[in-house]
Design an enzyme around this catalytic site. Structure first.
Site, short mmCIF file in Angstrom:
data_model
loop_
_atom_site.label_atom_id
_atom_site.label_comp_id
_atom_site.label_asym_id
_atom_site.label_seq_id
_atom_site.Cartn_x
_atom_site.Cartn_y
_atom_site.Cartn_z
N GLU A 31 10.05 4.52 -2.88
CA GLU A 31 8.69 5.09 -1.97
C GLU A 31 8.92 5.56 -0.81
O GLU A 31 10.25 6.09 -0.75
CB GLU A 31 8.12 3.52 -1.86
CG GLU A 31 9.13 2.31 -0.99
CD GLU A 31 8.75 0.83 -1.72
OE1 GLU A 31 7.34 0.68 -1.59
OE2 GLU A 31 8.98 -0.07 -1.59
N LYS B 211 6.37 -8.40 0.19
CA LYS B 211 6.09 -8.20 1.50
C LYS B 211 6.22 -9.11 2.69
O LYS B 211 5.93 -9.17 3.47
CB LYS B 211 5.01 -7.97 2.15
CG LYS B 211 4.21 -6.19 2.84
CD LYS B 211 3.16 -6.33 2.44
CE LYS B 211 2.33 -5.48 3.94
NZ LYS B 211 3.15 -3.90 3.60
N LEU C 204 7.31 -2.01 -3.30
CA LEU C 204 6.33 -2.68 -3.18
C LEU C 204 4.91 -2.26 -3.59
O LEU C 204 4.52 -1.13 -3.93
CB LEU C 204 5.86 -2.53 -1.46
CG LEU C 204 4.52 -3.60 -1.28
CD1 LEU C 204 5.36 -4.96 -1.13
CD2 LEU C 204 3.85 -3.02 0.36
N1 PLP Z 1 5.28 0.44 0.54
C1 PLP Z 1 6.29 0.44 1.42
C2 PLP Z 1 7.06 -0.06 1.67
C3 PLP Z 1 4.47 -0.50 2.50
O1 PLP Z 1 5.63 -0.99 3.45
C4 PLP Z 1 3.83 0.11 2.51
C5 PLP Z 1 3.03 -0.36 3.38
O2 PLP Z 1 2.99 -1.25 3.90
C6 PLP Z 1 3.31 0.33 1.13
C7 PLP Z 1 3.93 0.76 -0.37
C8 PLP Z 1 2.18 0.38 0.92
O3 PLP Z 1 0.92 -0.75 0.66
P1 PLP Z 1 -0.21 -0.99 1.09
O4 PLP Z 1 -0.67 -0.08 0.11
O5 PLP Z 1 -0.26 -2.44 0.26
O6 PLP Z 1 -0.92 -0.19 2.28
#
Ligand code: PLP
Length: 285
Positions: free
Chosen positions: A181, A149, A205
């Protein structure tokens, strides 16, 4: 607003980080966003765990222990009187006062830790949850370690701008014909009662919300299939939705102009949102 920077709680206009910080010069940093509901942190442990993983993958030194991070989160919620909102945390590699592609010596370079709050009254009652959002598809041209991240968010920002320009709320990214995503969320479709979402790999992610939602779905006897899907399959699905720490579970009602199902949120995604929020409120700390 009071923010946190490297050991100090300060008014936001007094918080400072070096212009040589590699987060600023090279996007050499990682972050987390944790939501707050009724003054309590949602899924803190999951976010702390992923932060540790992101830092380890980049040989970055942890600026604080998980216990210290929890304390800082709670103190900011208290100082800023946050009822519903978000806490942004960022760790950058810091600097040795120069610019060089090679990482500076971790023994003599301290990472920077910055946290701030965003108050979002009614975060859990966002109109998007009721109405759903519309998305366009765009090519996924991000780097190959999307499981980390990082603050390298220029392309997702451009994706949001492309969505805005197209008059919709978000974009789903597509690589080699399959949806990876959303710009800031994980993507799902529902067909014949089955939830389909891409499996975790370096390509996406590993959403903290994704993990909890899939667990809760399985507990509720919903079928879950982790596999790739295309935009065409999504357009023919019964429902679609996204998950993230700030959107929770949010229905998607249109993809590239094609209505999903009746073009309004279906039954499963709103139910999953309810189940998720109930469990998160119960386990908030
Ligand atoms: N995918 C991306 C690219 C993201 O930036 C995020 C969250 O900011 C997510 C998925 C979702 O992750 P989370 O459920 O941990 O917020």
């Amino acid at each position: 607003r009071t923010v946190y920077v490297n050991g100090e709680y300060l008014p936001e206009d007094q918080a400072k980080v070096s212009i040589f910080d590699r987060g600023f010069l090279m996007a050499d940093g990682v972050y987390e966003v944790t939501s707050v509901l009724d003054g309590k942190l949602i899924a803190f442990d999951g976010h702390a765990e992923r932060l540790t993983r992101s830092m380890n993958e980049l040989d970055m030194r942890a600026p604080a222990t998980t216990e210290e991070l929890l304390e800082i989160h709670r103190e900011l919620v208290r100082l800023n009187d946050i009822k519903d909102g978000l806490i942004y945390l960022q760790v950058t590699r810091g600097s040795d006062g120069d610019r060089d592609f090679a990482f500076p010596d971790p023994e003599t370079t301290a990472p920077s830790l910055v946290l701030f709050t965003q108050s979002k009254p009614g975060l859990a009652n966002n109109p998007a949850a009721r109405d759903g959002i519309r998305v366009i598809s765009i090519e996924d041209i991000r780097w190959g370690r999307r499981d980390i991240k990082t603050v390298q968010l220029l392309y997702p920002s451009m994706g949001k701008m492309m969505a805005k320009k197209a008059g919709v709320e978000d974009a789903w990214m597509v690589e080699e014909g399959f949806v990876t995503e959303g710009t800031s969320n994980n993507a799902y479709i529902v067909k014949d009662g089955k939830i389909v979402t891409r499996e975790t790999s370096n390509d996406i992610l590993h959403g903290i919300t994704r993990k909890a939602v899939l667990e809760l779905a399985r507990e509720a006897q919903m079928q879950v299939e982790e596999r790739n899907f295309t935009i065409e399959e999504a357009q023919q699905a019964d429902e679609a939705f996204v998950t993230s720490a700030s959107a929770f579970v949010t229905p998607v009602v249109e993809i590239d102009g094609a209505k999903i199902g009746s073009g309004t949120p279906g039954k499963l995604a709103p139910r999953l949102r309810e189940i998720y929020l109930e469990e998160m409120r119960k386990t908030a700390i």
